[in-house]
Enzyme design. Structure first.
Site, PDB file in Angstrom:
ATOM      1  N   ARG A 157       0.681  -1.275   0.009  1.00 44.49           N
ATOM      2  CA  ARG A 157      -0.042  -0.015   0.102  1.00 44.49           C
ATOM      3  C   ARG A 157       0.815   0.980  -0.008  1.00 44.49           C
ATOM      4  O   ARG A 157       1.886   1.183   0.710  1.00 44.49           O
ATOM      5  CB  ARG A 157      -1.008  -0.024   1.306  1.00 44.49           C
ATOM      6  N   LYS A 180      -1.499  -2.944   7.954  1.00 35.95           N
ATOM      7  CA  LYS A 180      -2.741  -2.404   8.783  1.00 35.95           C
ATOM      8  C   LYS A 180      -2.616  -3.085  10.338  1.00 35.95           C
ATOM      9  O   LYS A 180      -2.228  -4.352  10.308  1.00 35.95           O
ATOM     10  CB  LYS A 180      -4.057  -2.861   8.169  1.00 35.95           C
ATOM     11  N   HIS A 252      -2.921   2.255  -5.909  1.00 37.72           N
ATOM     12  CA  HIS A 252      -3.661   0.878  -5.678  1.00 37.72           C
ATOM     13  C   HIS A 252      -3.648   0.246  -6.787  1.00 37.72           C
ATOM     14  O   HIS A 252      -3.924  -1.033  -6.892  1.00 37.72           O
ATOM     15  CB  HIS A 252      -4.889   1.245  -5.174  1.00 37.72           C
ATOM     16  N   ARG A 255      -0.919  -2.242  -6.931  1.00 36.44           N
ATOM     17  CA  ARG A 255      -1.065  -3.126  -6.003  1.00 36.44           C
ATOM     18  C   ARG A 255      -1.942  -4.273  -6.605  1.00 36.44           C
ATOM     19  O   ARG A 255      -1.801  -5.314  -6.528  1.00 36.44           O
ATOM     20  CB  ARG A 255      -1.838  -2.650  -4.741  1.00 36.44           C
ATOM     21  N   HIS A 278      -3.191  -9.420   3.444  1.00 37.34           N
ATOM     22  CA  HIS A 278      -4.556  -9.452   4.028  1.00 37.34           C
ATOM     23  C   HIS A 278      -4.981 -10.473   4.912  1.00 37.34           C
ATOM     24  O   HIS A 278      -4.249 -11.438   5.202  1.00 37.34           O
ATOM     25  CB  HIS A 278      -5.434 -10.207   2.461  1.00 37.34           C
ATOM     26  N   TYR A 287      -9.278 -11.116  -6.902  1.00 31.98           N
ATOM     27  CA  TYR A 287      -8.193 -11.041  -8.218  1.00 31.98           C
ATOM     28  C   TYR A 287      -8.395 -12.300  -8.799  1.00 31.98           C
ATOM     29  O   TYR A 287      -7.487 -12.284  -9.692  1.00 31.98           O
ATOM     30  CB  TYR A 287      -6.998 -11.031  -7.226  1.00 31.98           C
TER      31      TYR A 287
END
Length: 307
Positions: A157, A180, A252, A255, A278, A287
């Protein structure tokens, strides 16, 4: 405990105990501030007195607002309110959870837009130094090439990449990324990105660093300060314009392209999940959708009676 204090307690919980990112906590804070104001207008100050009818009325009121909110915005709003009341019920502040029957709205599943490999190469070339460029331009374009190469090589990110320190490049072959919730992951760095970073570190960063205060950050701005997310966004936009890419290109996008190209190359979805950071493989599986053209080609070449 009144509504405002309950919201403060919940935000502390998701920030400190659950470790959600500052951006996520800020979004929940905005949603719940609107919820608190709506309750206050109706004379409700005790969260324990909120019923499922009250919650339903709030959601219906927001869904019918003008301009009409997007389904994704409404879904996040419901998630914020649901999280608050579940927390209060679990902590014993309220006897019941009035959101237990609340069903989130269906949100359209948009496939991520990925660039082709040729488009990525054109974008990266456009970010690199131009022959005969002024010295300052050359320094910045070395930085820009390293930034874009690293975004595409790691699928990071933009907030993760601009927050990197030089020491996060362990021997140049792997990258330590803090994602995150401050969760750390290790991502390999390909040879093209390593070469671009080496060129930036040896030829550009020392000069940029002399222009500002000492900082361990990997990517620096023209005046030596740490590069911001907004500046990284602008760098990509400028490179896309120089490359003649008419489609919208953002951090993004790289990404998405990283994940899509890995899966197209045969990578396991759980490996891609780990590389992207993730929490759930379900997030990564978006994806795995393939284009109609790909389906047609595979069908035509594989099915014995397709021709």
């Amino acid at each position: 405990m009144n509504v405002d204090r309950a919201i403060d307690a919940y935000l502390r919980h998701i920030s400190i105990e659950r470790g959600l990112s500052g951006h996520t906590v800020a979004a929940y804070h905005r949603d719940l501030a609107g919820y608190a104001a709506w309750l206050a207008d109706r004379g409700i100050d005790d969260p324990a007195t909120v019923t499922d009818e009250v919650v339903g009325a709030f959601v219906a009121d927001r869904a019918g607002a003008e301009p009409r909110p997007a389904a994704t915005s409404l879904a996040r709003l419901q998630s914020s309110v649901r999280g608050l009341h579940r927390f209060l019920a679990r902590e014993g502040v309220a006897a019941d959870d009035p959101t237990r029957r609340l069903r989130p709205p269906k949100t359209p599943q948009r496939l991520p837009k990925a660039l082709t490999i040729d488009q990525v190469e054109a974008l990266l070339d456009a970010a690199g130094p131009a022959p005969g460029a002024a010295v300052d331009t050359d320094l910045l374009r070395l930085r820009d090439r390293a930034l874009l190469e690293l975004l595409y090589a790691t699928g990071g990110r933009v907030s993760e990449i601009v927050a990197l320190d030089v020491d996060d490049l362990a021997h140049g072959e792997v990258l330590r990324v803090r994602g995150k919730g401050d969760k750390e992951r290790i991502v390999p760095v390909g040879s093209y990105a390593r070469a671009a970073i080496d060129a930036y570190l040896s030829r550009a960063r020392p000069e940029l660093s002399r222009r500002g205060h000492a900082t361990p950050r990997l990517f620096l701005g023209a005046r030596g300060a740490p590069l911001s997310r907004q500046s990284a966004w602008l760098i990509i936009q400028q490179a896309a314009e120089r490359a003649g890419l008419t489609a919208h290109v953002s951090p993004h996008t790289l990404r998405h392209s990283f994940a899509t190209h890995l899966l197209q190359g045969g990578a396991d979805v759980r490996v891609v999940q780990e590389l992207l950071g993730h929490a759930s493989v379900a997030t990564t599986q978006i994806y795995t959708h393939v284009s109609v053209d790909t389906l047609r080609d595979v069908y035509a070449s594989s099915h014995p009676r397709a021709r």
